[in-house]
Design a protein around this motif. Structure first.
Motif, PDB file in Angstrom:
ATOM      1  N   PRO A  18      -2.515  18.356  67.834  1.00 24.79           N
ATOM      2  CA  PRO A  18      -1.617  18.392  69.273  1.00 24.79           C
ATOM      3  C   PRO A  18      -0.609  19.650  68.853  1.00 24.79           C
ATOM      4  N   ILE A  19       0.354  20.424  67.946  1.00 20.92           N
ATOM      5  CA  ILE A  19       0.208  21.755  67.863  1.00 20.92           C
ATOM      6  C   ILE A  19      -0.138  22.621  68.563  1.00 20.92           C
ATOM      7  N   THR A  20      -0.942  23.217  67.738  1.00 20.39           N
ATOM      8  CA  THR A  20      -1.953  24.690  68.030  1.00 20.39           C
ATOM      9  C   THR A  20      -2.796  24.819  69.154  1.00 20.39           C
ATOM     10  N   VAL A  21      -3.395  23.590  69.402  1.00 23.03           N
ATOM     11  CA  VAL A  21      -4.389  23.155  70.573  1.00 23.03           C
ATOM     12  C   VAL A  21      -3.266  23.683  71.340  1.00 23.03           C
ATOM     13  N   GLN A  22      -2.784  21.571  72.157  1.00 20.88           N
ATOM     14  CA  GLN A  22      -2.851  20.887  73.031  1.00 20.88           C
ATOM     15  C   GLN A  22      -1.175  21.639  73.426  1.00 20.88           C
ATOM     16  N   VAL A  23      -0.704  22.396  72.424  1.00 25.15           N
ATOM     17  CA  VAL A  23       1.274  22.495  72.901  1.00 25.15           C
ATOM     18  C   VAL A  23       1.628  21.720  73.384  1.00 25.15           C
ATOM     19  N   LEU A  24       1.563  20.326  72.163  1.00 25.69           N
ATOM     20  CA  LEU A  24       2.745  19.492  72.421  1.00 25.69           C
ATOM     21  C   LEU A  24       3.737  18.860  70.692  1.00 25.69           C
ATOM     22  N   GLY A  25       4.867  18.801  71.607  1.00 20.67           N
ATOM     23  CA  GLY A  25       5.738  18.852  69.691  1.00 20.67           C
ATOM     24  C   GLY A  25       6.258  19.526  68.971  1.00 20.67           C
ATOM     25  N   ILE A  26       6.113  21.037  69.567  1.00 23.87           N
ATOM     26  CA  ILE A  26       6.817  21.261  68.611  1.00 23.87           C
ATOM     27  C   ILE A  26       8.022  21.663  68.299  1.00 23.87           C
ATOM     28  N   CYS A  27       9.363  21.296  68.808  1.00 24.37           N
ATOM     29  CA  CYS A  27      10.337  21.442  68.897  1.00 24.37           C
ATOM     30  C   CYS A  27      10.203  20.257  67.400  1.00 24.37           C
ATOM     31  N   SER A  28       9.903  19.391  67.474  1.00 24.86           N
ATOM     32  CA  SER A  28      10.227  18.997  65.869  1.00 24.86           C
ATOM     33  C   SER A  28      10.092  19.019  65.067  1.00 24.86           C
ATOM     34  N   ALA A  29       8.570  19.622  64.918  1.00 22.53           N
ATOM     35  CA  ALA A  29       7.413  20.441  64.477  1.00 22.53           C
ATOM     36  C   ALA A  29       8.177  21.588  63.606  1.00 22.53           C
ATOM     37  N   LEU A  30       9.036  22.267  64.341  1.00 23.43           N
ATOM     38  CA  LEU A  30       9.573  23.357  63.570  1.00 23.43           C
ATOM     39  C   LEU A  30      10.472  22.894  62.521  1.00 23.43           C
ATOM     40  N   ALA A  31      11.617  22.397  63.450  1.00 27.87           N
ATOM     41  CA  ALA A  31      12.968  22.025  62.871  1.00 27.87           C
ATOM     42  C   ALA A  31      13.291  21.231  61.759  1.00 27.87           C
ATOM     43  N   VAL A  32      12.419  20.261  60.965  1.00 25.16           N
ATOM     44  CA  VAL A  32      12.762  19.503  60.124  1.00 25.16           C
ATOM     45  C   VAL A  32      11.562  20.069  58.854  1.00 25.16           C
ATOM     46  N   THR A  33      10.963  21.525  59.067  1.00 24.24           N
ATOM     47  CA  THR A  33      10.082  21.715  58.523  1.00 24.24           C
ATOM     48  C   THR A  33      10.545  23.143  56.774  1.00 24.24           C
ATOM     49  N   ALA A  34      11.536  22.629  56.962  1.00 23.64           N
ATOM     50  CA  ALA A  34      12.999  24.061  55.754  1.00 23.64           C
ATOM     51  C   ALA A  34      11.924  23.563  54.158  1.00 23.64           C
ATOM     52  N   LYS A  35      11.941  21.847  54.123  1.00 27.36           N
ATOM     53  CA  LYS A  35      11.997  21.723  53.430  1.00 27.36           C
ATOM     54  C   LYS A  35      10.117  20.346  53.018  1.00 27.36           C
ATOM     55  N   LEU A  36       9.571  20.009  52.127  1.00 31.73           N
ATOM     56  CA  LEU A  36       8.404  18.657  52.343  1.00 31.73           C
ATOM     57  C   LEU A  36       8.699  18.027  52.712  1.00 31.73           C
ATOM     58  N   GLU A  37       9.607  17.044  51.986  1.00 32.45           N
ATOM     59  CA  GLU A  37       9.423  15.501  52.097  1.00 32.45           C
ATOM     60  C   GLU A  37      10.294  15.477  54.175  1.00 32.45           C
ATOM     61  N   PRO A  38      11.506  16.273  53.819  1.00 31.45           N
ATOM     62  CA  PRO A  38      11.363  15.874  55.536  1.00 31.45           C
ATOM     63  C   PRO A  38      10.248  15.645  56.168  1.00 31.45           C
ATOM     64  N   ALA A  39       9.588  16.843  56.192  1.00 33.27           N
ATOM     65  CA  ALA A  39       8.406  16.789  56.729  1.00 33.27           C
ATOM     66  C   ALA A  39       7.361  15.889  56.414  1.00 33.27           C
ATOM     67  N   VAL A  40       7.471  15.333  55.474  1.00 30.39           N
ATOM     68  CA  VAL A  40       6.286  13.775  55.695  1.00 30.39           C
ATOM     69  C   VAL A  40       7.079  12.710  55.529  1.00 30.39           C
ATOM     70  N   VAL A  41       8.143  13.059  55.914  1.00 31.92           N
ATOM     71  CA  VAL A  41       8.956  11.324  56.626  1.00 31.92           C
ATOM     72  C   VAL A  41       8.636  11.679  57.465  1.00 31.92           C
ATOM     73  N   MET A  42       9.246  13.176  58.451  1.00 31.01           N
ATOM     74  CA  MET A  42       9.430  12.981  59.932  1.00 31.01           C
ATOM     75  C   MET A  42       7.423  12.353  60.333  1.00 31.01           C
ATOM     76  N   SER A  43       6.129  13.223  59.887  1.00 28.30           N
ATOM     77  CA  SER A  43       4.796  12.776  59.989  1.00 28.30           C
ATOM     78  C   SER A  43       5.304  11.137  60.031  1.00 28.30           C
ATOM     79  N   LEU A  44       5.023  10.823  59.102  1.00 26.92           N
ATOM     80  CA  LEU A  44       5.299   9.085  58.776  1.00 26.92           C
ATOM     81  C   LEU A  44       5.451   8.462  60.000  1.00 26.92           C
ATOM     82  N   SER A  45       6.923   8.846  60.540  1.00 27.88           N
ATOM     83  CA  SER A  45       7.506   8.698  61.750  1.00 27.88           C
ATOM     84  C   SER A  45       6.293   8.879  63.098  1.00 27.88           C
ATOM     85  N   VAL A  46       6.509   9.565  63.664  1.00 31.39           N
ATOM     86  CA  VAL A  46       5.277   9.818  64.149  1.00 31.39           C
ATOM     87  C   VAL A  46       4.086   9.636  64.621  1.00 31.39           C
TER      88      VAL A  46
END
Lengths: 206, 205
Positions: A18-46
């Motif tokens: 979805p991100i690298t080919v369909q180019v969907l959902g970029i905004c949140s993908a970039l903003a929450v990835t400064a640390k691993l933990e929020p990235a994982v929580v965000m992934s689970l929520s999505v």
């Protein structure tokens, strides 16, 4: 049948990511990835929101009039996001503070709307759930990779635990603080796209 | 007054929607192929932000916040409806976009022809919802500050999309490694632009 269903989960992980080919959902993908933990929580929520909204919309797909489908989809998605937000606030308050507005932004995350439009509106509930899982996982893979790289090189930690040994710092190693700044998220995703496309030539654009 | 100008400048350059928060990236990537269309979308975003953010501010302050209902009757002061804000904000945005579309169609057919196709897209642009949510989180003190924030964010988004569109028009004539063409190089250039915008960090009037 089993073969086709398997594809629904596997394709979004690589060829139809979805991100690298369909180019969907970029905004949140970039903003929450400064640390691993929020990235994982965000992934689970999505994942939760995509799977559930795919299921609900797919069950309702014959009753939703096509003229007002965007509004109906938005209402379903925002209800699910409110649920996720309340759960996060109740159980992982610290992380939910870090994610700040980006939980709310799952509503307009193009992944959710895009999959609803492209798949759930025209497919059976079970397939839609699989499609949701697949796309959610495809999203998570990129998020977690970017989060891993940025936390490791930006703060020298993973999940908050120090990884780079103290002796390195004594020898003059320094954390690259640019990594935790927004620009590097863009550049890392750009590089991931580069790597993926050079391994998979038919994804290249002309 | 000074505070308002400060918020305005800060939301254009320092807290830029795209470079600092990546909001509205989807349409930013999809519609930035030529300068002309990107100007159209940019204007539509400025326009819609300028209307929805102040409206959402009023709704938040007089209906949703904890104690916001006190103006109806003191008994309602304990009610906190803020968990409803997501759904209300998105409904306001969708309704406003419809209204704006109808209004523009009636009053200015020229503008409608330019913005027309972009307006429906905007309801699902995360920059719009994001601005409303930031407005709620940052707790601006009055409507003037909120309007300055909305206008500034809109202009910041406009600058970013027009800038990248101009660069992409030129890029068409340069030799880029095939796997990096299109999406990849756009990401990397946006990253570089974001580094350039970081130099505005700490500006305060």
């Amino acid at each position: 049948m089993a073969d086709i269903n398997f594809k629904l989960i596997k394709n979004p992980l690589s060829k139809e990511n979805p991100i690298t080919v369909q180019v969907l959902g970029i905004c949140s993908a970039l903003a929450v990835t400064a640390k691993l933990e929020p990235a994982v929580v965000m992934s689970l929520s999505v994942i939760a929101v995509v799977v559930l909204s795919n299921l609900i919309v797919s069950l309702l797909r014959k009753t939703i009039p096509s003229r007002i489908r965007i509004i109906v989809q938005l209402v379903i998605v925002s209800l699910l996001v409110i649920l996720v937000d309340q759960v996060l606030k109740a159980f992982v308050y610290e992380v939910s503070k870090q994610l700040s507005v980006f939980v709310g932004l799952i509503i307009t995350n193009c992944i959710v709307m895009g999959r609803l439009e492209a798949f759930a509106m025209s497919n059976k509930p079970f397939d839609s759930v699989l499609d949701g899982i697949g796309n959610g996982l495809g999203y998570s893979v990129i998020l977690i990779t970017v989060g891993f790289i940025r936390e490791l090189f930006g703060s020298g930690t993973l999940w908050g635990y120090p990884i780079i040994p103290q002796s390195f710092y004594e020898m003059g190693y320094q954390n690259n603080s640019l990594m935790i700044m927004p620009p590097m998220a863009l550049i890392i995703v750009g590089i991931i796209i580069w790597i993926q496309r050079s391994r998979n030539k038919d994804l290249c654009e002309n | 007054m000074q505070e308002i100008i400060n918020i305005f400048v800060k939301s254009i350059f320092v807290d830029n929607m795209i470079f600092a928060f990546f909001l509205g990236m989807c349409s930013y990537l999809a519609v930035s192929k030529t300068v002309k269309t990107s100007i159209g979308l940019g204007l539509a975003v400025v326009f819609v932000l300028l209307i929805t953010v102040p409206v959402n501010y009023l709704i938040d302050n007089f209906l949703l916040k904890e104690g916001a209902l006190a103006w109806i009757s003191p008994k309602l002061a304990t009610i906190d409806l803020s968990y409803l804000s997501f759904i209300i904000f998105i409904a306001v945005i969708a309704a406003m976009v419809q209204l704006v579309e109808m209004f523009v169609e009636k009053t200015s057919p020229v503008l409608y022809a330019q913005l027309g196709i972009f307006l429906p897209l905007i309801a699902v642009n995360c920059a719009i919802l994001g601005a409303s949510l930031f407005m709620q989180e940052r707790q601006y003190s009055n409507i003037g500050e909120v309007t300055a924030f909305a206008l500034g964010s809109g202009i910041g988004w406009f600058l970013a999309i027009v800038g990248i569109a101009a660069i992409r028009e030129k890029l068409r004539y340069s030799q880029i490694p095939a796997p990096l063409k299109g999406l990849g190089i756009t990401f990397i250039i946006t990253g570089l632009m974001a580094i350039a915008f970081m130099s505005f960090l700490g500006i305060k009037l």
